[in-house]
Scaffold this motif. Structure first.
Motif, PDB file in Angstrom:
ATOM      1  N   PRO A   1       0.789  -1.039  -0.042  1.00 41.57           N
ATOM      2  CA  PRO A   1      -0.025  -0.009  -0.031  1.00 41.57           C
ATOM      3  C   PRO A   1       0.971   1.437   0.043  1.00 41.57           C
ATOM      4  O   PRO A   1       1.972   1.137   0.549  1.00 41.57           O
TER       5      PRO A   1
ATOM      6  N   ASN B   1      -5.755   5.390   0.228  1.00 35.26           N
ATOM      7  CA  ASN B   1      -5.367   4.053  -0.709  1.00 35.26           C
ATOM      8  C   ASN B   1      -6.591   3.529  -1.560  1.00 35.26           C
ATOM      9  O   ASN B   1      -6.478   3.348  -2.800  1.00 35.26           O
TER      10      ASN B   1
ATOM     11  N   ARG C   1      -8.932  -1.996  -2.778  1.00 32.00           N
ATOM     12  CA  ARG C   1      -8.308  -1.208  -3.832  1.00 32.00           C
ATOM     13  C   ARG C   1      -8.683  -1.639  -5.285  1.00 32.00           C
ATOM     14  O   ARG C   1      -9.087  -1.039  -5.960  1.00 32.00           O
TER      15      ARG C   1
END
Length: 250
Positions: free
Chosen positions: A92, A101, A152
């Motif tokens: 990350p 993120n 993500r």
């Protein structure tokens, strides 16, 4: 009318020097399914994911997504078309928050920062990260980082999600807590193909399994079928293992 595959691999091969990492692999991933790709270490599973998603270009064979030939197409173009993948080693943006993120993935479809951050909050709720949205990503546990990697990818709004050992490094309780998360993603309409070594998860989640060994597909079927296949047993445990297990009655 017969349903067309969402992802179709035909005779896919790649070699690195003299090593044939993937050899003539063909498989079809149907829309709305949760399937798994398993095999011993070094079998070529992650290389196959890289070929699917455009991080590597095959020496021969083809990759089709929603009927279109995407062989060797750049990963960002595949992501925009609806294919997302996670990575074994989670990296990350450590200095950014969890929310920021996840918003990186949201920006694929949302130009506004405010909209991306709001979308990130909604995605975080799907993977159990809502209480940690404002925490720096560097402060997450291994399990938290795995959830962040998943979030993500989800934020890109995929039609197909390629999960590369999303359970690796987790303890039994963390694995048990992550299995329903993956199941709910598939139940929400996203097609999932997972590389996984944790057989508990494969048995619990996957409707169909492909087994790769030394770059070749050696078996396919339900989790129960492939774990009983002698070729699979020997790929994991070595030559003669299936015979020894039969003789001992295990």
């Amino acid at each position: 009318m017969e349903t067309a595959p969402l992802l179709s691999l035909k005779e896919l091969s790649i070699a690195f020097g003299g090593l044939r990492a993937v050899q003539r692999v063909s498989l079809d991933v149907m829309p709305g399914t949760l399937t798994a790709l398993i095999g011993p270490n070094g079998a070529g599973k992650t290389t196959l994911f890289a070929l699917m998603s455009g991080f590597l270009k095959p020496d021969s064979g083809s990759v089709r997504f929603e009927g279109a030939d995407i062989t060797g197409r750049a990963p960002h173009l595949n992501a925009r078309a609806g294919m997302a993948r996670t990575f074994q080693i989670v990296q990350p943006f450590a200095a950014q928050t969890v929310r920021e993120n996840i918003a990186v993935g949201s920006h694929l479809h949302l130009a506004s920062r405010a909209a991306a951050l709001a979308d990130a909050e909604q995605v975080a709720g799907r993977v159990g990260l809502a209480p940690q949205l404002d925490k720096p990503a560097a402060d997450l546990t291994v399990a938290g980082r795995k959830r962040l990697e998943l979030a993500r990818a989800l934020a890109t709004r995929p039609k197909l999600l390629l999960l590369d050992e999303v359970l690796a490094g987790l303890n039994p309780q963390e694995i048990a807590e992550m299995i329903p998360v993956v199941r709910s993603i598939a139940a929400g309409g996203i097609t999932v193909l997972m590389i996984e070594h944790v057989m508990q998860a494969v048995m619990n989640l996957a409707g169909h399994v492909w087994v790769l060994a030394q770059g070749e597909l050696i078996a396919a079927g339900s989790p129960t079928e492939v774990t009983r296949d002698e070729r699979v047993i020997e790929a994991y445990l070595g030559p003669g293992a299936a015979k020894r297990l039969r003789e001992t009655g295990e």
